[in-house]
Design a protein around this motif. Structure first.
Motif, PDB file in Angstrom:
ATOM      1  N   PRO A   1       0.811  -1.217   0.000  1.00 66.57           N
ATOM      2  CA  PRO A   1       0.000   0.000   0.000  1.00 66.57           C
ATOM      3  C   PRO A   1       0.846   1.271   0.000  1.00 66.57           C
ATOM      4  N   ALA A   2       0.293   2.336  -0.620  1.00 65.95           N
ATOM      5  CA  ALA A   2       0.989   3.622  -0.654  1.00 65.95           C
ATOM      6  C   ALA A   2       0.132   4.711  -0.028  1.00 65.95           C
ATOM      7  N   GLY A   3      -0.807   4.306   0.802  1.00 65.32           N
ATOM      8  CA  GLY A   3      -1.664   5.277   1.461  1.00 65.32           C
ATOM      9  C   GLY A   3      -2.412   4.607   2.603  1.00 65.32           C
ATOM     10  N   PRO A   4      -2.938   5.404   3.549  1.00 63.97           N
ATOM     11  CA  PRO A   4      -3.581   4.829   4.726  1.00 63.97           C
ATOM     12  C   PRO A   4      -4.804   3.969   4.396  1.00 63.97           C
ATOM     13  N   GLU A   5      -5.598   4.380   3.387  1.00 61.32           N
ATOM     14  CA  GLU A   5      -6.793   3.600   3.058  1.00 61.32           C
ATOM     15  C   GLU A   5      -6.391   2.230   2.522  1.00 61.32           C
ATOM     16  N   ALA A   6      -5.347   2.205   1.668  1.00 61.04           N
ATOM     17  CA  ALA A   6      -4.879   0.937   1.114  1.00 61.04           C
ATOM     18  C   ALA A   6      -4.214   0.085   2.190  1.00 61.04           C
ATOM     19  N   ALA A   7      -3.575   0.745   3.170  1.00 58.78           N
ATOM     20  CA  ALA A   7      -2.932  -0.014   4.251  1.00 58.78           C
ATOM     21  C   ALA A   7      -3.981  -0.792   5.038  1.00 58.78           C
ATOM     22  N   GLU A   8      -5.162  -0.181   5.211  1.00 61.82           N
ATOM     23  CA  GLU A   8      -6.220  -0.890   5.931  1.00 61.82           C
ATOM     24  C   GLU A   8      -6.693  -2.118   5.153  1.00 61.82           C
TER      25      GLU A   8
ATOM     26  N   TRP B   1     -10.681   1.456  -9.338  1.00 58.67           N
ATOM     27  CA  TRP B   1      -9.841   0.734  -8.384  1.00 58.67           C
ATOM     28  C   TRP B   1      -8.370   1.066  -8.591  1.00 58.67           C
ATOM     29  N   VAL B   2      -7.763   1.639  -7.563  1.00 52.46           N
ATOM     30  CA  VAL B   2      -6.319   1.867  -7.553  1.00 52.46           C
ATOM     31  C   VAL B   2      -5.783   1.070  -6.356  1.00 52.46           C
ATOM     32  N   PRO B   3      -5.392  -0.180  -6.580  1.00 51.56           N
ATOM     33  CA  PRO B   3      -5.059  -1.070  -5.457  1.00 51.56           C
ATOM     34  C   PRO B   3      -4.038  -0.494  -4.469  1.00 51.56           C
ATOM     35  N   LYS B   4      -3.065   0.262  -4.940  1.00 44.80           N
ATOM     36  CA  LYS B   4      -2.059   0.776  -4.008  1.00 44.80           C
ATOM     37  C   LYS B   4      -2.590   1.925  -3.156  1.00 44.80           C
ATOM     38  N   LEU B   5      -3.759   2.475  -3.530  1.00 46.63           N
ATOM     39  CA  LEU B   5      -4.303   3.600  -2.762  1.00 46.63           C
ATOM     40  C   LEU B   5      -5.573   3.265  -1.991  1.00 46.63           C
ATOM     41  N   GLY B   6      -6.261   2.214  -2.349  1.00 43.21           N
ATOM     42  CA  GLY B   6      -7.478   1.891  -1.605  1.00 43.21           C
ATOM     43  C   GLY B   6      -8.329   0.834  -2.275  1.00 43.21           C
ATOM     44  N   GLY B   7      -9.483   0.594  -1.675  1.00 41.67           N
ATOM     45  CA  GLY B   7     -10.396  -0.421  -2.199  1.00 41.67           C
ATOM     46  C   GLY B   7     -11.134   0.081  -3.427  1.00 41.67           C
ATOM     47  N   LYS B   8     -11.844  -0.816  -4.071  1.00 43.64           N
ATOM     48  CA  LYS B   8     -12.534  -0.405  -5.295  1.00 43.64           C
ATOM     49  C   LYS B   8     -13.915   0.153  -4.973  1.00 43.64           C
ATOM     50  N   ARG B   9     -14.409   0.969  -5.888  1.00 44.35           N
ATOM     51  CA  ARG B   9     -15.735   1.563  -5.709  1.00 44.35           C
ATOM     52  C   ARG B   9     -16.442   1.588  -7.060  1.00 44.35           C
ATOM     53  N   ASP B  10     -17.651   1.041  -7.076  1.00 43.22           N
ATOM     54  CA  ASP B  10     -18.380   0.954  -8.347  1.00 43.22           C
ATOM     55  C   ASP B  10     -18.843   2.321  -8.836  1.00 43.22           C
ATOM     56  N   MET B  11     -18.945   2.439 -10.155  1.00 42.82           N
ATOM     57  CA  MET B  11     -19.509   3.635 -10.798  1.00 42.82           C
ATOM     58  C   MET B  11     -20.800   3.169 -11.444  1.00 42.82           C
ATOM     59  N   ILE B  12     -21.919   3.639 -10.888  1.00 41.59           N
ATOM     60  CA  ILE B  12     -23.208   3.085 -11.265  1.00 41.59           C
ATOM     61  C   ILE B  12     -24.042   4.157 -11.975  1.00 41.59           C
ATOM     62  N   PRO B  13     -24.603   3.826 -13.147  1.00 40.54           N
ATOM     63  CA  PRO B  13     -25.405   4.813 -13.871  1.00 40.54           C
ATOM     64  C   PRO B  13     -26.504   5.392 -12.971  1.00 40.54           C
ATOM     65  N   GLY B  14     -26.635   6.718 -12.973  1.00 38.03           N
ATOM     66  CA  GLY B  14     -27.681   7.367 -12.190  1.00 38.03           C
ATOM     67  C   GLY B  14     -27.318   7.602 -10.733  1.00 38.03           C
TER      68      GLY B  14
ATOM     69  N   VAL C   1     -24.178   8.850  -7.742  1.00 37.96           N
ATOM     70  CA  VAL C   1     -22.875   9.471  -7.526  1.00 37.96           C
ATOM     71  C   VAL C   1     -22.265   8.795  -6.300  1.00 37.96           C
ATOM     72  N   ASN C   2     -21.186   8.089  -6.481  1.00 37.44           N
ATOM     73  CA  ASN C   2     -20.507   7.454  -5.352  1.00 37.44           C
ATOM     74  C   ASN C   2     -19.297   8.293  -4.948  1.00 37.44           C
ATOM     75  N   GLN C   3     -18.892   8.132  -3.714  1.00 43.83           N
ATOM     76  CA  GLN C   3     -17.773   8.912  -3.178  1.00 43.83           C
ATOM     77  C   GLN C   3     -16.654   7.976  -2.750  1.00 43.83           C
ATOM     78  N   LEU C   4     -15.436   8.465  -2.870  1.00 43.72           N
ATOM     79  CA  LEU C   4     -14.288   7.696  -2.384  1.00 43.72           C
ATOM     80  C   LEU C   4     -13.191   8.683  -2.046  1.00 43.72           C
ATOM     81  N   THR C   5     -12.644   8.571  -0.857  1.00 47.52           N
ATOM     82  CA  THR C   5     -11.539   9.453  -0.477  1.00 47.52           C
ATOM     83  C   THR C   5     -10.266   8.623  -0.357  1.00 47.52           C
ATOM     84  N   LEU C   6      -9.219   9.053  -1.060  1.00 42.74           N
ATOM     85  CA  LEU C   6      -7.940   8.349  -1.033  1.00 42.74           C
ATOM     86  C   LEU C   6      -6.827   9.348  -0.742  1.00 42.74           C
ATOM     87  N   THR C   7      -5.777   8.864  -0.111  1.00 42.12           N
ATOM     88  CA  THR C   7      -4.623   9.717   0.161  1.00 42.12           C
ATOM     89  C   THR C   7      -3.354   8.951  -0.204  1.00 42.12           C
TER      90      THR C   7
END
Ligand code: CUA
Length: 338
Positions: free
Chosen positions: A32-39, A174-187, A189-195
């Motif tokens: 991991p290269a960030g706290p979210e990915a470390a978890e 999905w950026v494995p080194k920065l965090g978990g994946k998050r779907d992009m679903i038509p209609g 708006v999903n949120q994801l915070t990475l550092t």
């Protein structure tokens, strides 16, 4: 056959490098290269080690049940043993693991309204499209500043709040080194915070099958020192560079004359299409066609002339109308858009 030795070769050692390849590199969950990915990495190890321990325990019990004297293994078939090992143990273990996982990954529940601890987050909107990523940098109020594609640069140490949307079908960011994946679903708006906690180049990949060239729907995230990032941000805000010489000028004329601007934007020119990726600073991006090829004049020319061969099914038609010289001029112009 008597007297002949049969040697059985297990393929397991041959598969080991394949497994270990997942432990490092630009797209590795376990480095991991960030706290979210470390978890996520911690959770992976807890699950792996716990699962391995339970597997070893079950195998040991199975061996004991098969090989020990009947009088000694009788306790195994008692109702109390069956209830404890077959019912209570899994329920308790799975409940503890589920709770642990939910508490650990609580960070994923952030929304646009949830304040992020520490620095003001950078806001970036990403739209998954068949089969590329439309990336828009936003100001603090959420208004668009500029658009780019397939490459995301972020400052080290500052949280980045992504809004994730889809233009067509379900994609997954999905950026494995920065965090978990998050779907992009038509209609939706999903949120994801990475550092990113260290500078570097991290690879992202669409993690939900979205038809056709889904496998070629990748992107790159580059984490830069804050000063370098601000410099890049300033450069991206600018309109496109004027062609450097006559040859590149010829490329621009071909670009505009053949209707490329119906789908693509090059800020500062008449090209203002919204269908395909913004090309204003295309020459400054490391890769082409959603991280499928390095950006250079050869791949640019090849892409224009025969992209259906390079990335079958993508929505850009191949333009087999140009001569070799014209393709080179177009490629020279596009590569110069830094
Ligand atoms: Cu987009 Cu898979």
């Amino acid at each position: 056959m008597r007297g002949r030795k049969v040697i059985v070769v297990s393929p397991a050692p041959l598969l080991l490098p394949l497994l270990l390849a997942g432990c490092d590199g630009v797209q590795a969950v376990l480095s991991p290269a960030g706290p979210e990915a470390a978890e996520v990495a911690t959770l992976s190890w807890v699950l792996f080690i716990g699962g391995a321990a339970i597997f070893v325990g079950v195998m040991a019990l199975a061996a004991y049940a098969l090989l020990s004297p009947p009088a000694r293994r009788r306790w195994l078939s008692r109702p109390a043993t069956v209830v404890a090992a077959g019912g209570i143990f899994p329920v308790v273990t799975l409940t503890v693991l589920l709770t642990y996982g939910l508490v650990l990954t609580e960070w994923t529940q952030t929304t646009a309204e949830t304040p992020v601890a520490g620095a003001t987050p950078l806001r970036i909107d990403v739209v998954g499209e068949q089969w590329w990523w439309r990336v828009t940098y936003l100001d603090d109020d959420g208004a668009p500043v500029f658009e780019t594609a397939n490459e995301i640069r972020i400052p080290v140490g500052r949280p980045v709040q992504f809004t994730l949307r889809s233009a067509d079908v379900i994609h997954s960011f999905w950026v494995p080194k920065l965090g978990g994946k998050r779907d992009m679903i038509p209609g939706r708006v999903n949120q994801l915070t990475l550092t990113a906690s260290e500078p570097g180049l991290f690879r992202g990949q669409c993690a939900e099958y979205c038809g056709g060239p889904h496998a070629m729907m990748a992107f790159e995230v580059m984490a830069l020192a804050p000063a370098a990032f601000d410099q890049w941000l300033d450069a991206q805000r600018q309109p496109a560079r004027a062609p450097a010489d006559d040859f590149a000028r010829q490329g621009l004329a071909l670009f505009l004359g053949h209707g490329c601007g119906a789908c693509h934007s090059v800020r500062g020119t008449a090209a203002a299409g919204r269908i395909g990726p913004d090309l204003t600073h295309l020459g400054g991006r490391r890769t082409l066609a959603a991280a499928s090829f390095p950006t250079n004049q050869g791949t640019l020319a090849g892409w224009i002339a025969d992209n259906q061969h390079l990335k079958p099914g993508n929505h850009m038609p191949a333009f087999a109308v140009f001569t070799g010289v014209e393709l080179r001029a177009l490629a020279a112009y596009l590569e110069g858009l830094e």
